[in-house]
Each structure stands twice: as C-alpha cells, then as structure tokens.
Enzyme design. Sequence first.
Site, mmCIF file in Angstrom:
data_model
loop_
_atom_site.group_PDB
_atom_site.id
_atom_site.type_symbol
_atom_site.label_atom_id
_atom_site.label_comp_id
_atom_site.label_asym_id
_atom_site.label_seq_id
_atom_site.Cartn_x
_atom_site.Cartn_y
_atom_site.Cartn_z
ATOM 1 N N TYR A 1 -9.169 66.698 -32.359
ATOM 2 C CA TYR A 1 -8.063 66.481 -32.900
ATOM 3 C C TYR A 1 -6.694 66.853 -32.098
ATOM 4 O O TYR A 1 -5.458 66.433 -32.274
ATOM 5 C CB TYR A 1 -7.984 67.311 -34.399
ATOM 6 C CG TYR A 1 -9.008 66.655 -35.385
ATOM 7 C CD1 TYR A 1 -9.614 65.444 -35.250
ATOM 8 C CD2 TYR A 1 -8.947 67.357 -36.496
ATOM 9 C CE1 TYR A 1 -10.365 64.958 -36.150
ATOM 10 C CE2 TYR A 1 -9.972 66.772 -37.608
ATOM 11 C CZ TYR A 1 -10.417 65.611 -37.286
ATOM 12 O OH TYR A 1 -11.368 65.090 -38.345
ATOM 13 N N LYS B 1 -23.409 68.034 -32.122
ATOM 14 C CA LYS B 1 -24.380 66.726 -31.738
ATOM 15 C C LYS B 1 -24.606 67.108 -30.230
ATOM 16 O O LYS B 1 -24.392 66.170 -29.344
ATOM 17 C CB LYS B 1 -23.210 65.910 -31.772
ATOM 18 C CG LYS B 1 -23.686 64.378 -31.949
ATOM 19 C CD LYS B 1 -24.928 64.087 -33.008
ATOM 20 C CE LYS B 1 -25.392 62.519 -32.630
ATOM 21 N NZ LYS B 1 -26.334 62.268 -33.697
ATOM 22 N N ASP C 1 -25.291 65.093 -37.921
ATOM 23 C CA ASP C 1 -25.839 64.028 -38.957
ATOM 24 C C ASP C 1 -26.995 64.428 -39.760
ATOM 25 O O ASP C 1 -27.011 64.057 -41.143
ATOM 26 C CB ASP C 1 -26.255 62.551 -38.274
ATOM 27 C CG ASP C 1 -27.130 62.898 -36.970
ATOM 28 O OD1 ASP C 1 -27.084 64.123 -36.458
ATOM 29 O OD2 ASP C 1 -27.526 62.188 -36.298
ATOM 30 N N ASP D 1 -14.577 69.441 -40.394
ATOM 31 C CA ASP D 1 -13.425 68.657 -41.243
ATOM 32 C C ASP D 1 -14.407 67.904 -42.264
ATOM 33 O O ASP D 1 -14.295 67.851 -43.496
ATOM 34 C CB ASP D 1 -12.641 67.797 -40.514
ATOM 35 C CG ASP D 1 -11.432 67.172 -41.322
ATOM 36 O OD1 ASP D 1 -11.439 67.358 -42.673
ATOM 37 O OD2 ASP D 1 -11.044 66.274 -40.800
ATOM 38 N N ASP E 1 -15.549 69.082 -46.281
ATOM 39 C CA ASP E 1 -15.285 68.076 -47.307
ATOM 40 C C ASP E 1 -16.325 67.604 -48.139
ATOM 41 O O ASP E 1 -16.248 67.653 -49.195
ATOM 42 C CB ASP E 1 -14.213 66.919 -46.824
ATOM 43 C CG ASP E 1 -12.773 67.314 -46.720
ATOM 44 O OD1 ASP E 1 -12.446 68.454 -47.249
ATOM 45 O OD2 ASP E 1 -12.116 66.758 -46.098
HETATM 46 MG MG MG Z 1 -28.198 59.724 -37.161
HETATM 47 MG MG MG Z 2 -10.664 67.114 -44.411
#
Ligand code: MG
Ligand code: MG
Lengths: 356, 356
Positions: free
Chosen positions: A141, A190, A223, A247, A251
């Site tokens: 970001y 990741k 994931d 983020d 959420d």
């Molecule tokens: Mg995956």
């Molecule tokens: Mg958010």
Amino acid sequence: MKANIVLLPGDGIGPEIVLQGQRVLDAIATKFNHQFTYQSCLIGGIAIDQTGDPLPQPTIDACLASDAVLLGAVGGPKWDDPSAKTRPEVGLLKIRKELGLFANLRPIQTFPELVGASPLRREIIEGTDILFFRELTGGIYFGPSGRETIDGVEHAMATMVYSVPEVERVVRLAAEAARGRDGRLTSVDKANVLEPSRLWRQVAERVVREEFPDVKYDVVLVDAMAMHLISRPKDFDVVVTSNMFGDILTDEASMLPGSLGMLPSASIGADGPGLYEPIHGSAPDIAGKGIANPLATILACAMLLRHSLKLEDEAAAIEAAVRKVLAAGHRTPDIAAGEASIGTEAMGDEVLKVLA
Amino acid sequence: MKANIVLLPGDGIGPEIVLQGQRVLDAIATKFNHQFTYQSCLIGGIAIDQTGDPLPQPTIDACLASDAVLLGAVGGPKWDDPSAKTRPEVGLLKIRKELGLFANLRPIQTFPELVGASPLRREIIEGTDILFFRELTGGIYFGPSGRETIDGVEHAMATMVYSVPEVERVVRLAAEAARGRDGRLTSVDKANVLEPSRLWRQVAERVVREEFPDVKYDVVLVDAMAMHLISRPKDFDVVVTSNMFGDILTDEASMLPGSLGMLPSASIGADGPGLYEPIHGSAPDIAGKGIANPLATILACAMLLRHSLKLEDEAAAIEAAVRKVLAAGHRTPDIAAGEASIGTEAMGDEVLKVLA
Ligand SMILES: [Mg+2]
Ligand SMILES: [Mg+2]
C-alpha cells in the site's frame, strides 16, 4: 497513575459512544485510584466544517503530548462530495502517520450470549479469541507504484516492500502480547511465492527464537489462513501479518462474531500514545438517536488501559463488566436480534453499575 | 462430436478418481452420440519415478494436441525430500504454462444434502452458487522481485504488474460465463489503494460496458469480499479477480460448502485445451484403498464438457446425476458424517446408473 487522554469524538455516532467510553474510564480512575484528564479535539468532518482541515494542528499537538487517544468515528454523507478539497478519512490516515502507529491490533472475541449472531455454527465459533497484529505503514500500500506503456501496451504496477526493522518491530509487539495471553503466535505470509514474505518469515522466526523462546510459534500461508479462520478459528491466539494480508484477514475475521458493534481496535507505535477506536463507522443513519452500541468503544478503552497505560487489571475489569452486562441480558438494538433493547447511555449505565 | 482427451492420473488417489471420470465421460459419449478417445500420460511423482521429469515431453506434446486434459492429483510424501532435484508440483505449474492457461475457474456450489457439513449456518450457505475466475499468469506472483540493502538495511520487494490485455482476456471469459448463468459479474480489486487494481477496474468496466452490456456488473473491494463470502455468499454469481486476490478468496470460499471432496476446478486459456481437476490433493493416506470421493473429478468432467467442448447439455446431465446420487443418500466416507458409505467405484456406478 496520572494519564492525559485525548478524545476525538469525530462524526455521526462518534460523540455519543466516546462519551460512554469516557464515563467508563472515569469509573476505572475512581475504582483504581488513578487520575485521568481529558482533552477533546476536532477530527474528521466536524473539523472540516469548523477549520477547513480534517486534522487541525492543535489536534496533532494535543495527541502528541498525550498518553493515549480515544477516537469515535469519522465521515458521513455530508462530506462525501467527490469534488471536495479534502475528506474526513484523510484526518484518520494523517493522525496515524503523525503518531508513528505501525501496528494495528484487532481482537476477534466472541461472547457466549451473542454466538447465535455469528454466520458460523456455534460449535465452530464458540470460544474464539484471536488478537491480530497487522503491520500498518509498509508493504504494497505504500511502495512505489505507477503506470508505464511498453510497446504500446499500458501496464500498471505497485511494489510490495518490507525491510528487516519494519518486520522486527511489529513481530516484537505481537510476541509480547502473546506472553500476556495464551503464549502462542502465528505469523502469516506467502513465503512460498513472495520475496518480501520470505524476508518476513526469516526475521519473524529469528526475533521469536532469540527474544521470545517461551512463545509457541508457527507460520501459516495467507490463503490457508483465510480457510482456517472459517473452519477452525479457535485454534489461534495472536496472529501477526503484513499490511495487505492483515487488511483482508482482519476484515474476514470481523465477520466471525456476527456483531460489528462489539469489536474494538488499536493502532500503536514503538512508544508514544496509541490510538483506540471501535472498528465500526460513524453510522450517520442512527447518529443522535441515542441507540448506538457503545460497547466496542468501551472495549477500546480496555485496550487503551492495557496497551498504552499498562494497566492490565483495569483493562480486565472493563472486559469482565461487559461480559456481565451481556450475560444479564442487556442489549442495544444492533445485538438484540429483534428483542427488547436499551439505548447508548443506558448501556453505559449498566457497565458503570458493574464497575461501581 | 469427436474429442481427444488426455488423462493425467498422477499420484495417490489420482488414478482411482480419474478412472471414474473417464467412465462418466464414456457414458456421456454413448448417451449423446459422441466419440471420445483417451490417451493416458505421465505427470508428477510417477513421472519423476519413470522418467526423472515431473512433466516429460511426450506429456506436453499429447496435451497440446488434445481437446482437453483431465488431471487427478500430484505429489506425496515419497517425493517430499527437500534436497530432491525436482518436485511433482513442478509438473503442474509447467503444464499450465505450456498450455497458456491464464484463467482458473473455481465453482463454489452447495448440495442441499451436504449443507450440514458447512461451517456456516444453513440459512447463510444454502443456495450458494459462485463461479470464480482467477487470473493465473500475472500479478505479484510473477512480477520482478528481489532484495536490496539500502544504507545497511535489508529490504525485499515484489512487484504487482497487470497490463490491459491481461485484464481484458480474463474479464471476457468471466463475462461470457456469466451469460450462461445468472448474468451477473462481480469484479474484485483494491482500486482504492493499488494502481494495478485501478487499471483492472478501468479495463473490466470498459470490457463489460462495450462487449457485455447485458451482463449486470458490480465491483467489490477484496477486503469487503472476504467479509461478504462469510456473511452473504449467495448474493454472488460470477466473480473475477486478479491472481493473488483470487488465491486467497477461492481458498476462503472452498471452505464454505464444507466438503472439499466435491469441488472441481478448471484452468483455461484463449483457445487450445483446458485443464480440469478436483481441487483436493493426492490424499496419499487413502490411496489404493478404493474409498476416495470421485465426485469432484466427475464434476470436473462436467466443466470439461462445458468449457472446452461447449457441450452444455452433457455437462448439465452430469451435474444433475451427481445431485440425484446425493439425494438418493449415496456417500463416500469423506461426506458420510460417520454414516454408512460406499467406495470410489461404487460411487462411479451410481452416477453411471443415473446417466444410463
Ligand atoms: Mg491457494
Ligand atoms: Mg479493510
């Protein structure tokens, strides 16, 4: 102890819920013999209306000189004009930056009485108690970004960047918090694909090994974590992750308890004041009606006591009071499931009665 | 029609489930008067064992010359040695690349009989039917990345890149698929922060406006989508998104039905053969026992008929047969919830009986 707390009521229901937070902090001061002083400052839409600036300099100065900041909410349809020079949300982004807040804390807790509101089945959600640490000032970001036309084809790019100290400092905060809880820390990345995640994993593992050998540590891919939050949320204690993954995951996790009006959050830095707020917005549709749920703000006050003032017993007293009030059946409309409900101030009264 | 289908049974339970898929394809050929020919090729661990290469050249050649490819699964503890020269999963990544597969399709469907297995409450999950299109060859997993030491501080970076044609082609596939379903398309991005997401949103909106004016289109931010999947999954029809967001969201969504053994997936390109497979792995623990659930593979065969051979009635016939078999109470152990169950071949038999 003496503490100087800045109140930033903001817009919509902000002033109503911050008022209840202040009453609860006062009750704690009386009960535990502290001296809290308050200063109320402008932020958001009301600050634009009165000064033209969503974060006037006096607000910044007051926050920097304080021990902690309690925020209500900012924004509303009145300031949504896309052609406006500035927006209320700019005030929020700017105060985080001014205070050097690099870690966003999001507890995801369930209350036995409200478990029926969860989209998850009771046996899956019941007992869930996660504290997320999201890195707040780095990652994709904030990295270099732009557009480029290569051989007549338009490309857009954004860069995810993390440095060693950026990872160290947020992992340290998370590991410290784990010590005060169930002693378990999960780092989410990741690292099977992304180079910044590989750096993140190396640094996180080293920090925990060298500085927090007593903390039980594991790593999960982002994931997979998105799956685990749905299938086995109660297996996690403290979770630390980078800005964008945090983020998305926080959420996602905020849906699990089924009652957004109960969820507080905090943004903290290395030292200096932290910023405490409910995760819900300014709810302009119910502003001024006296029916907003103040419990997320009251729980944010507990976080303020714990993380900025290091008053663990006081924080725990508020959390216990909220549980007691819920167990006694008191509900604002948002968590009443159509049953009888009470207003914002009455809910504050109930918490105060337990604390008295 | 005549079609030439390559079978890649792979490892673990792969051969058992692909065999049931082939039997179902044969039944469809008979019933609808088609002529399907098959060629079985090596991929994954078994290919390493027999040739030293997880994707031997004859496999690539056969796939390129085929109309569609049906894959079982690859991998297992036998090939997990981290010091090994190559791994089974390399075969999978390489075949996707060789075939130019840039869109990964993941249907998330619920079956009324299995709704009790979902972690979500029945009223939230029941009726959910989403088809995800995840961009598969671009984005941050494939952009420039590396490390750099700046003023003695180590940084790691990865670059998210998207070009206009990369977005156009996957959005077109998704919008086309929406036409064959409920006619609704949701594009997921992070356009409030990320420049590649802004490009994605501009291109997606233009493609739908100019080429698919009949498709009902909306956009959702990735963090909001992570919430919606839990709180209101049945509101979505076709969802298209970029590589990393799709990675996280499709894995999250795969938890919703509560039965991984039922979920197929497809990877397709502009033209040329598509690759169809169950999303579950090679399950080495139950390999050879004849108890694996073949339904995800059988549903992958339905996708193969629909997307590669354009045989919609035939695809729908398989899907209806699977629903009928479930409604009749037939279960493999993974979806039996401890009740009576049947084996892999017996489950294949039941589907064949309905199709006969
Ligand atoms: Mg995956
Ligand atoms: Mg958010």
